[in-house]
Enzyme design. Structure first.
Site, PDB file in Angstrom:
ATOM      1  N   ASP A 289      14.100   7.050  -5.991  1.00 37.89           N
ATOM      2  CA  ASP A 289      13.232   6.033  -5.415  1.00 37.89           C
ATOM      3  C   ASP A 289      13.812   4.661  -5.747  1.00 37.89           C
ATOM      4  OD1 ASP A 289      11.195   4.335  -4.613  1.00 37.89           O
ATOM      5  OD2 ASP A 289       9.658   5.201  -5.915  1.00 37.89           O
TER       6      ASP A 289
ATOM      7  N   HIS B 104      10.128   8.656  -3.154  1.00 35.66           N
ATOM      8  CA  HIS B 104       9.002   7.733  -3.076  1.00 35.66           C
ATOM      9  C   HIS B 104       7.936   8.295  -2.133  1.00 35.66           C
ATOM     10  CE1 HIS B 104       7.137   3.719  -3.314  1.00 35.66           C
ATOM     11  NE2 HIS B 104       6.787   3.935  -2.059  1.00 35.66           N
TER      12      HIS B 104
ATOM     13  N   SER C 226       2.507   2.874  -4.677  1.00 32.47           N
ATOM     14  CA  SER C 226       3.442   1.957  -4.024  1.00 32.47           C
ATOM     15  C   SER C 226       2.842   0.552  -3.956  1.00 32.47           C
ATOM     16  CB  SER C 226       3.829   2.501  -2.653  1.00 32.47           C
ATOM     17  OG  SER C 226       4.943   1.822  -2.129  1.00 32.47           O
TER      18      SER C 226
END
Length: 267
Positions: free
Chosen positions: A205, A235, A110
């Site tokens: 996501d 995610h 991320s």
């Protein structure tokens, strides 16, 4: 597992070093320099402890996790600068902590994937260590545009579009700075000459499409890149190995890629 601090541009940076118990204490291991996710606002050494330990054990390498400064107290590019400092420290001082500095990878998930991608560009352009792999799990790659997956998965799939805007507003409130490659590596002038990449995306996501786009552009500009999408995952799935089979498979795949790049490959 060992905790310590290293010098950083904003003061001491906490780091955590993982080594498999099977490794000899005298062995200099190849290493993954790791940046955690959390939107540049959340996350720390503990939030990604299980994933880092899993990667170290399964790949047979050291993992050097960096507790970079967080927003809003530390805004862009402070987190980037801290990860650069961490990579530079490992390159110069790895032997002192049992790391073979000639065999390094960088990676994260991320926001950590965002930082890792940007630091790989920095290393290419500023005489940094020659990295053998960039491991980018559902990375943020574009702080300006919002891809179709933002609309498809705007809400109801864990990470949502409003939360991403909140993260951007905390880390980079000056919108004029969001096209800087240190925040938006997808907008860098060139992605040529970068280390091989493994880009992992999740099917549900908001960041899915920009992860795909980054992998495709890396490939187009000559970087050996694998794009692996876990179609049924949300995610952040890699951090839930006790709940999700996909997380266990994903972490094992990442460990295998690290082992291939750092342990099995001789040059």
């Amino acid at each position: 597992m060992t905790d310590r601090t290293i010098p950083g541009p904003g003061g001491p940076i906490a780091v955590r070093l993982y080594r498999p118990e099977s490794a000899s204490p005298e062995a200099r291991l190849p290493a993954l320099v790791f940046a955690h996710g959390g939107g540049w606002v959340f996350g720390n050494l503990d939030s990604h402890d299980v994933l880092c330990a899993q990667l170290a054990i399964e790949a047979g390498i050291a993992v050097f996790a960096i507790d970079y400064r967080l927003a809003p107290e530390a805004r862009f590019p402070d987190a980037f600068d801290d990860v650069v400092a961490g990579l530079k420290w490992v390159a110069a001082n790895g032997a002192s902590v049992g790391i073979d500095s000639s065999r390094l990878a960088i990676g994260g998930d991320s926001a950590g994937g965002n930082l890792s991608a940007a630091v790989a560009i920095w290393a290419r352009d500023h005489g940094g260590p020659k990295l053998r792999l960039q491991l980018l799990a559902y990375p943020v790659t574009d702080g300006v545009a919002r891809a179709e997956s933002y609309r498809l998965f705007a809400d109801g799939y864990g990470l949502n579009a409003p939360t991403m805007e909140w993260f951007f507003d905390h880390y980079t409130p000056d919108k004029a700075m969001r096209d800087d490659w240190r925040l938006s590596p997808l907008r860098a002038k060139s992605l040529a000459g970068l280390p091989p990449a493994l880009v992992v995306t999740a099917g549900y996501d908001p960041l899915r499409d920009e992860g795909r786009a980054y992998a495709w552009r890396l490939q187009k500009e000559g970087t050996v890149t694998d794009l692996v999408e876990f179609g049924g995952m949300l995610h952040g799935f890699l951090s839930s190995p006790m709940l999700l089979h996909g997380a266990r498979r994903g972490a094992a795949m990442c460990a295998a890629a690290l082992r291939e790049a750092l342990v099995l490959r001789t040059q």
